[in-house]
Design an enzyme around this catalytic site. Sequence first.
Site, mmCIF file in Angstrom:
data_model
loop_
_atom_site.group_PDB
_atom_site.id
_atom_site.type_symbol
_atom_site.label_atom_id
_atom_site.label_comp_id
_atom_site.label_asym_id
_atom_site.label_seq_id
_atom_site.Cartn_x
_atom_site.Cartn_y
_atom_site.Cartn_z
ATOM 1 N N ALA A 1 0.846 -1.193 0.000
ATOM 2 C CA ALA A 1 0.000 0.000 0.000
ATOM 3 C C ALA A 1 0.880 1.241 0.000
ATOM 4 C CB ALA A 1 -0.900 0.006 1.228
ATOM 5 N N LYS A 2 0.388 2.299 -0.614
ATOM 6 C CA LYS A 2 1.102 3.579 -0.527
ATOM 7 C C LYS A 2 0.500 4.328 0.659
ATOM 8 C CE LYS A 2 3.025 7.223 -3.456
ATOM 9 N NZ LYS A 2 4.424 6.798 -3.271
ATOM 10 N N ALA A 3 0.931 3.898 1.826
ATOM 11 C CA ALA A 3 0.352 4.371 3.082
ATOM 12 C C ALA A 3 1.327 5.286 3.810
ATOM 13 C CB ALA A 3 0.001 3.179 3.974
ATOM 14 N N TYR B 1 6.167 5.689 5.475
ATOM 15 C CA TYR B 1 7.157 6.705 5.144
ATOM 16 C C TYR B 1 7.833 7.307 6.377
ATOM 17 C CZ TYR B 1 5.867 6.424 0.265
ATOM 18 O OH TYR B 1 5.677 5.969 -1.011
#
Length: 290
Positions: A158-160, A164
Amino acid sequence: MADGAYDDRDGKIWMDGKLIDWRAAQVHVLTHALHYASSVFEGERAYNGKIFLSRKHSERLHYSAGELDFEIPFSVDEIEAAKAQVLEANGLTDGYVRAVAWRGAGEDMGVASARNPVRLAIAAWGWGNYYGDAKMKGAKLDIAKWKRPSPETIPVHAKAAGLYMICTTSKHAAEAKGCSDALFMDYRGYVAEATGANIFFVKDGEVHTPLPDCFLNGLTRQTVIEMLKERGVTVHERHIMPEELEGFEQCWLTGTAAEVTPVGQIGDYTFEVGAMTRDIAQDYEDFVRS
């Protein structure tokens, strides 16, 4: 759009179904995502008025939300229309587009947040080279102390936002050493990716890139692999050990923000900005504007 703090600019941001003034795009301090990272996002680039792989980005935004157990209350088609509105409202034909969905403030303020509304915002602004002049001389990378986690610990595809956290700390550490970015190893010790970009290496005319089994398989990464194969270049997607860095001749990064950026150094290892790197960078520039 003038440079300056991102909360104090002229322009419009699409938020929860309508365009509002840039400075009015605010959230409450008790927004769930601020406390528990219940947020997903996409970074996209528009070239000549068209967002590259726009629909794939919108589809991935929905996928990422599902991985975090929430549903975005706008369809892919509605998101596509909203992005077009944002570009037009801000007078942009070339620019960076950021779509972000999150659990907002509501009746829940513990870890669970099923009763809180899901919100969506889309902004766009002009953004040049992510690594400055590295596109000419090659970026310099540090090696991060953190490692990309196991898929058993977090939704790694997922680009969650939560994924980051170690990217921010690692990039700060890298910049303090005079580097542009940092290279992660994964939880097994294999080469993984940079803080916001995938990585490629060249040896004997063939390309090697880490297998994305515990990190995001970037859309730019996928595009570049297809471009290389169309050129007849052999691409090996595999696990790469850190000691192999010494034997690679060229290196580059890929990502929506990074586009295709040459790498000149990783830790003590150096790479030439060679013909294949320059060619694929130019081919990508031409392709996204075609």
